[in-house]
Design a protein around this motif. Structure first.
Motif, PDB file in Angstrom:
ATOM      1  N   PRO A 245     -32.388  37.557  17.111  1.00 15.65           N
ATOM      2  CA  PRO A 245     -32.539  38.098  15.755  1.00 15.65           C
ATOM      3  C   PRO A 245     -32.453  39.619  15.744  1.00 15.65           C
ATOM      4  O   PRO A 245     -32.835  40.285  16.713  1.00 15.65           O
ATOM      5  CB  PRO A 245     -33.939  37.611  15.352  1.00 15.65           C
ATOM      6  N   ASP A 246     -31.944  40.163  14.648  1.00 16.02           N
ATOM      7  CA  ASP A 246     -31.657  41.591  14.524  1.00 16.02           C
ATOM      8  C   ASP A 246     -32.718  42.237  13.633  1.00 16.02           C
ATOM      9  O   ASP A 246     -32.799  41.949  12.436  1.00 16.02           O
ATOM     10  CB  ASP A 246     -30.266  41.756  13.902  1.00 16.02           C
ATOM     11  N   ASP A 247     -33.547  43.122  14.195  1.00 23.85           N
ATOM     12  CA  ASP A 247     -34.640  43.730  13.432  1.00 23.85           C
ATOM     13  C   ASP A 247     -34.132  44.577  12.272  1.00 23.85           C
ATOM     14  O   ASP A 247     -34.744  44.606  11.195  1.00 23.85           O
ATOM     15  CB  ASP A 247     -35.519  44.583  14.349  1.00 23.85           C
ATOM     16  N   GLU A 248     -33.024  45.307  12.472  1.00 30.44           N
ATOM     17  CA  GLU A 248     -32.495  46.137  11.387  1.00 30.44           C
ATOM     18  C   GLU A 248     -31.980  45.275  10.239  1.00 30.44           C
ATOM     19  O   GLU A 248     -32.185  45.597   9.057  1.00 30.44           O
ATOM     20  CB  GLU A 248     -31.385  47.048  11.919  1.00 30.44           C
ATOM     21  N   LEU A 249     -31.322  44.173  10.584  1.00 31.14           N
ATOM     22  CA  LEU A 249     -30.867  43.253   9.542  1.00 31.14           C
ATOM     23  C   LEU A 249     -32.056  42.640   8.819  1.00 31.14           C
ATOM     24  O   LEU A 249     -32.034  42.474   7.590  1.00 31.14           O
ATOM     25  CB  LEU A 249     -29.999  42.155  10.156  1.00 31.14           C
ATOM     26  N   ALA A 250     -33.127  42.342   9.559  1.00 29.68           N
ATOM     27  CA  ALA A 250     -34.318  41.775   8.934  1.00 29.68           C
ATOM     28  C   ALA A 250     -34.883  42.722   7.882  1.00 29.68           C
ATOM     29  O   ALA A 250     -35.309  42.302   6.802  1.00 29.68           O
ATOM     30  CB  ALA A 250     -35.378  41.465   9.989  1.00 29.68           C
ATOM     31  N   ALA A 251     -34.903  44.028   8.182  1.00 29.99           N
ATOM     32  CA  ALA A 251     -35.400  45.007   7.211  1.00 29.99           C
ATOM     33  C   ALA A 251     -34.522  45.020   5.965  1.00 29.99           C
ATOM     34  O   ALA A 251     -35.027  45.062   4.831  1.00 29.99           O
ATOM     35  CB  ALA A 251     -35.456  46.387   7.849  1.00 29.99           C
ATOM     36  N   ASP A 252     -33.204  44.986   6.156  1.00 29.47           N
ATOM     37  CA  ASP A 252     -32.284  44.948   5.012  1.00 29.47           C
ATOM     38  C   ASP A 252     -32.511  43.685   4.177  1.00 29.47           C
ATOM     39  O   ASP A 252     -32.466  43.725   2.936  1.00 29.47           O
ATOM     40  CB  ASP A 252     -30.841  45.000   5.490  1.00 29.47           C
ATOM     41  N   GLN A 253     -32.750  42.570   4.855  1.00 29.57           N
ATOM     42  CA  GLN A 253     -32.952  41.309   4.144  1.00 29.57           C
ATOM     43  C   GLN A 253     -34.262  41.338   3.353  1.00 29.57           C
ATOM     44  O   GLN A 253     -34.329  40.827   2.223  1.00 29.57           O
ATOM     45  CB  GLN A 253     -32.920  40.144   5.133  1.00 29.57           C
ATOM     46  N   TYR A 254     -35.304  41.923   3.933  1.00 32.81           N
ATOM     47  CA  TYR A 254     -36.567  42.014   3.210  1.00 32.81           C
ATOM     48  C   TYR A 254     -36.404  42.886   1.963  1.00 32.81           C
ATOM     49  O   TYR A 254     -36.880  42.529   0.869  1.00 32.81           O
ATOM     50  CB  TYR A 254     -37.664  42.588   4.106  1.00 32.81           C
ATOM     51  N   GLU A 255     -35.759  44.025   2.100  1.00 32.12           N
ATOM     52  CA  GLU A 255     -35.558  44.915   0.955  1.00 32.12           C
ATOM     53  C   GLU A 255     -34.734  44.234  -0.135  1.00 32.12           C
ATOM     54  O   GLU A 255     -35.008  44.393  -1.331  1.00 32.12           O
ATOM     55  CB  GLU A 255     -34.880  46.211   1.406  1.00 32.12           C
ATOM     56  N   LEU A 256     -33.737  43.458   0.278  1.00 38.45           N
ATOM     57  CA  LEU A 256     -32.934  42.720  -0.701  1.00 38.45           C
ATOM     58  C   LEU A 256     -33.800  41.686  -1.415  1.00 38.45           C
ATOM     59  O   LEU A 256     -33.713  41.535  -2.645  1.00 38.45           O
ATOM     60  CB  LEU A 256     -31.756  42.034  -0.009  1.00 38.45           C
ATOM     61  N   ALA A 257     -34.636  40.986  -0.665  1.00 36.38           N
ATOM     62  CA  ALA A 257     -35.517  39.994  -1.284  1.00 36.38           C
ATOM     63  C   ALA A 257     -36.428  40.648  -2.313  1.00 36.38           C
ATOM     64  O   ALA A 257     -36.560  40.159  -3.447  1.00 36.38           O
ATOM     65  CB  ALA A 257     -36.348  39.292  -0.213  1.00 36.38           C
ATOM     66  N   ASP A 258     -37.045  41.756  -1.942  1.00 36.95           N
ATOM     67  CA  ASP A 258     -37.962  42.404  -2.877  1.00 36.95           C
ATOM     68  C   ASP A 258     -37.226  42.891  -4.120  1.00 36.95           C
ATOM     69  O   ASP A 258     -37.745  42.777  -5.240  1.00 36.95           O
ATOM     70  CB  ASP A 258     -38.669  43.571  -2.184  1.00 36.95           C
ATOM     71  N   ALA A 259     -36.012  43.411  -3.956  1.00 36.45           N
ATOM     72  CA  ALA A 259     -35.245  43.907  -5.100  1.00 36.45           C
ATOM     73  C   ALA A 259     -34.873  42.769  -6.051  1.00 36.45           C
ATOM     74  O   ALA A 259     -35.061  42.874  -7.275  1.00 36.45           O
ATOM     75  CB  ALA A 259     -33.994  44.633  -4.621  1.00 36.45           C
ATOM     76  N   LEU A 260     -34.345  41.675  -5.495  1.00 39.60           N
ATOM     77  CA  LEU A 260     -33.926  40.567  -6.352  1.00 39.60           C
ATOM     78  C   LEU A 260     -35.117  39.886  -7.009  1.00 39.60           C
ATOM     79  O   LEU A 260     -35.061  39.512  -8.190  1.00 39.60           O
ATOM     80  CB  LEU A 260     -33.118  39.550  -5.541  1.00 39.60           C
TER      81      LEU A 260
END
Length: 410
Positions: A245-260
């Motif tokens: 798993p990619d930690d940087e991608l995980a951060a991007d995914q979390y930010e996307l979740a919070d935004a949507l």
């Protein structure tokens, strides 16, 4: 296989709690967690205490409801004998495993056992987890008729290749069906998602979020995949069969979740959880909030954990060993620990920091309070809330919550 139990003190066979467990009980809520330790198949990422049919060693699933009710009666006796103030359960939560692998009548019998032994508050939140392919319309109607108020579906992803990596068995097309049936039955609905699965792109994750939001659930959880030692997935990653798993991608995914989710009207109330306020309430999971806020709960079933007034214990793990204990009228606990005041304070900092309501700065040492200014400067803690005496995480702070806690406790 499931992870090992913690190492701690032996638990007395009569289950009697030390006097301190009852101190201040009237100021704390009491929840009941019922662990149903069965799954049709074991997912490759899971290290929960669950068992497939071939792993039960003669234990019969059809006997489990009666065994759980036996522990509930035992719990009533222990709480009374220990002098813990009687309280009705404010929340009841069936987890697993897959609780809905059992007939709805078995879940209803266990819930009736909670009512008889502990009592259930009139406005109690009563939840079961469910796999999308483990229920149909009649089952969900049966849950509602039995007194359940809420169902949490393990959706995880809308992308077939992501579900395949996680070894989940349901078809994403089933999500709208089960959500619709649950709503028709009068149940609140939560959807659980997992992000940062190997092979999942940011666009995959966006599509999963959009599919989940299209169902208009009352509540949504989004957890970053954790690769646990001893799981099939950990072995696959170690052998190079599956990507790390990619930690940087995980951060991007979390930010996307919070935004949507924010755009759709959901409010975060814990780092991984969002509720959608409406005329019926804010739809936070009251049961999970009780864990984060340090209330009391009795955990029923193999491997279940309990906590009452700073005393924590956990049950033997295998269903057969559990059955032997409860049917003999003995505590099923394998071990327990009594937390000292400083350990309880540290836990309040660790857990309280994760919730939107924040942590009262009175829980911090002088060094911890001094650390808050640096955390504000780093954009991790909300400055306005800090002026009111609360440590509340910013979005960046939620991404780095563990680092915030370390700074507050150093």
């Amino acid at each position: 296989m499931p992870s090992a139990l913690p190492i701690a003190d032996p638990a007395p066979l009569d289950g009697i709690l030390p006097e301190r467990a009852g101190l201040g009980a009237g100021q704390r809520n009491l929840g009941v967690y019922l662990h149903v330790p069965y799954c049709r198949v074991r997912c490759g990422y899971c290290d929960f205490n669950t068992y497939t049919a071939s792993e039960l060693g003669g234990h019969k699933r059809e006997d489990y409801a009666g065994q759980a009710v036996s522990e509930l009666r035992f719990a009533r006796g222990v709480l009374d004998a220990s002098g813990v103030q009687e309280r009705q359960a404010s929340t009841v939560f069936f987890g697993g495993g897959t609780p809905t692998i059992l007939p709805v009548a078995d879940l209803a019998a266990m819930l009736a056992g909670v009512r008889d032994a502990i009592g259930v508050a009139p406005d109690a939140e009563i939840t079961t987890e469910a796999n999308p392919d483990s229920v149909d319309q009649r089952y969900l109607e049966g849950l509602s008729a039995s007194g359940f108020t809420r169902v949490s579906f393990g959706m995880q992803s809308a992308m077939p290749h992501v579900l395949a990596t996680l070894e989940r068995t349901h078809d994403p097309a089933r999500i709208p069906l089960v959500v619709g049936w649950a709503k028709q039955a009068g149940l609140e609905v939560s959807l659980d998602l997992i992000y940062n699965t190997p092979g999942e792109s940011l666009d995959d994750w966006r599509r999963s979020l959009e599919h989940a939001l299209a169902q208009e659930p009352d509540h949504l959880s989004a957890y970053s995949l954790i690769v646990e030692d001893g799981t099939k997935l950990a072995r696959q990653i170690r052998k190079g069969q599956v990507a790390q798993p990619d930690d940087e991608l995980a951060a991007d995914q979390y930010e996307l979740a919070d935004a949507l989710l924010s755009e759709a009207g959901y409010q975060w109330y814990e780092v991984s959880n969002w509720g959608r306020p409406d005329a019926r309430g804010d739809h936070r999971s009251r049961h999970n909030l009780a864990y984060w806020q340090g209330h009391d709960w009795w955990g029923v079933g193999p491997g279940a954990h309990s906590h009452v007034g700073g005393v924590r214990w956990w049950n033997v793990k295998h269903p057969a060993a559990y059955a032997d204990r409860v049917l003999a009228g003995l505590s099923p606990a394998a071990g327990r620990e009594t937390l000292d005041d400083e350990t309880r304070r540290i836990e309040r900092v660790m857990l309280g920091t994760r919730v939107r309501d924040g942590l009262d700065t009175s829980e911090l040492t002088a060094a911890g309070r001094r650390a808050v200014a640096g955390l504000i400067a780093d954009g991790l803690v909300n400055a306005e809330a800090a002026l009111r005496g609360r440590v509340v995480l910013t979005l960046r702070g939620r991404l780095l919550a563990d680092a915030v806690v370390r700074a507050l406790l150093d």
